[in-house]
Motif scaffolding. Sequence first.
Motif, PDB file in Angstrom:
ATOM      1  N   VAL A 133      -7.375  28.712  17.540  1.00 47.46           N
ATOM      2  CA  VAL A 133      -7.791  29.080  16.186  1.00 47.46           C
ATOM      3  C   VAL A 133      -7.562  27.965  15.176  1.00 47.46           C
ATOM      4  O   VAL A 133      -8.175  27.947  14.102  1.00 47.46           O
ATOM      5  N   PHE A 134      -6.670  27.034  15.504  1.00 43.97           N
ATOM      6  CA  PHE A 134      -6.421  25.903  14.604  1.00 43.97           C
ATOM      7  C   PHE A 134      -5.574  24.890  15.358  1.00 43.97           C
ATOM      8  O   PHE A 134      -4.791  25.265  16.233  1.00 43.97           O
ATOM      9  N   TYR A 135      -5.715  23.619  15.021  1.00 45.98           N
ATOM     10  CA  TYR A 135      -4.838  22.602  15.594  1.00 45.98           C
ATOM     11  C   TYR A 135      -4.705  21.442  14.632  1.00 45.98           C
ATOM     12  O   TYR A 135      -5.615  21.169  13.833  1.00 45.98           O
ATOM     13  N   CYS A 136      -3.570  20.776  14.674  1.00 47.62           N
ATOM     14  CA  CYS A 136      -3.374  19.589  13.837  1.00 47.62           C
ATOM     15  C   CYS A 136      -2.327  18.688  14.481  1.00 47.62           C
ATOM     16  O   CYS A 136      -1.470  19.139  15.254  1.00 47.62           O
ATOM     17  N   ASN A 137      -2.410  17.408  14.177  1.00 46.69           N
ATOM     18  CA  ASN A 137      -1.519  16.432  14.798  1.00 46.69           C
ATOM     19  C   ASN A 137      -0.083  16.612  14.288  1.00 46.69           C
ATOM     20  O   ASN A 137       0.170  17.322  13.312  1.00 46.69           O
ATOM     21  N   GLY A 138       0.844  15.951  14.946  1.00 47.47           N
ATOM     22  CA  GLY A 138       2.255  16.126  14.633  1.00 47.47           C
ATOM     23  C   GLY A 138       2.785  15.235  13.544  1.00 47.47           C
ATOM     24  O   GLY A 138       4.005  15.144  13.367  1.00 47.47           O
ATOM     25  N   PHE A 139       1.901  14.585  12.789  1.00 47.01           N
ATOM     26  CA  PHE A 139       2.347  13.642  11.771  1.00 47.01           C
ATOM     27  C   PHE A 139       2.050  14.120  10.350  1.00 47.01           C
ATOM     28  O   PHE A 139       2.187  13.363   9.401  1.00 47.01           O
ATOM     29  N   ILE A 140       1.645  15.370  10.217  1.00 41.58           N
ATOM     30  CA  ILE A 140       1.356  15.909   8.890  1.00 41.58           C
ATOM     31  C   ILE A 140       2.636  16.463   8.265  1.00 41.58           C
ATOM     32  O   ILE A 140       3.653  16.634   8.924  1.00 41.58           O
ATOM     33  N   ASP A 141       2.552  16.747   6.975  1.00 43.55           N
ATOM     34  CA  ASP A 141       3.685  17.317   6.250  1.00 43.55           C
ATOM     35  C   ASP A 141       3.785  18.810   6.561  1.00 43.55           C
ATOM     36  O   ASP A 141       2.887  19.582   6.218  1.00 43.55           O
ATOM     37  N   ILE A 142       4.854  19.207   7.217  1.00 46.98           N
ATOM     38  CA  ILE A 142       5.052  20.616   7.553  1.00 46.98           C
ATOM     39  C   ILE A 142       5.894  21.256   6.441  1.00 46.98           C
ATOM     40  O   ILE A 142       7.120  21.283   6.497  1.00 46.98           O
ATOM     41  N   ASN A 143       5.219  21.751   5.400  1.00 44.84           N
ATOM     42  CA  ASN A 143       5.940  22.387   4.299  1.00 44.84           C
ATOM     43  C   ASN A 143       5.810  23.907   4.382  1.00 44.84           C
ATOM     44  O   ASN A 143       5.108  24.450   5.237  1.00 44.84           O
ATOM     45  N   ASP A 144       6.499  24.597   3.485  1.00 50.11           N
ATOM     46  CA  ASP A 144       6.502  26.063   3.533  1.00 50.11           C
ATOM     47  C   ASP A 144       5.109  26.645   3.327  1.00 50.11           C
ATOM     48  O   ASP A 144       4.746  27.654   3.955  1.00 50.11           O
TER      49      ASP A 144
END
Length: 240
Positions: free
Chosen positions: A126-137
């Motif tokens: 349903v969604f995917y993104c790389n591991g280098f993005i900002d993981i905020n609340d």
Amino acid sequence: MNLSFKELFNIFLAKQPEANKDFLPDGTKYITFLNPFTLEKSLGANIDYNKFTFIASDGFFIKKLVWIFLKKRIIRYSFDFTSVATNVFAYMNRNKKTIFILGSTEESLTKFVSIYSIKYPDSKVVFYCNGFIDINDRFILNIINTIKPDVILIGMGARKQDEVAVRFINKKYLGVIYTCGGFIHQTSMNEIFYPSYINKYNLRFLYRIIKEPKVIKRILLFYPKFLFHFIFSFLKKDIE
């Protein structure tokens, strides 16, 4: 919660899975994997490992030490196609479970999603993104409340993936979380990363050294530290 070695290792021992069925994505559960490198990397980190349902032993080194010194049998599990991933993904496909995938580089992730979508067409990414993005609340709550995946797969490497997993847990995610280390990257290179004979003779660490030379540095730096911490804690009767 800055855990010492004895605290983290005792949590690890208490949360060992006992069978393959423990990994199936039924209900709510949060699963991560530790080996000497990832455990040492996580010492002193603000990660509440009590939040995980299971913490599997990823590698034979810990398994052997636990048997030799503590006389306890634990089973080695890894999140890859030679271990738990095959049964997990097959279950997801049969039950039409949706998945959100987070981790690796954009190139590796895109290849992995393509492989997954072909192999498991009834389990929708349903969604995917790389591991280098900002993981905020805001990002976490959007995944939980808008995308609402049944399963979250996190492959961001030692320490970071556990930190992110616990943040999802703290935001009341009620699905299933797996951390998977380098699984996304490895699968993008070769769907079955470890040949059968490598698994048969427990030579995974040697194979990874050949395929990924950076692993040599991890072994030389972190495995002696782990061995020292383990034996020291054992002699003090801090672990049992």
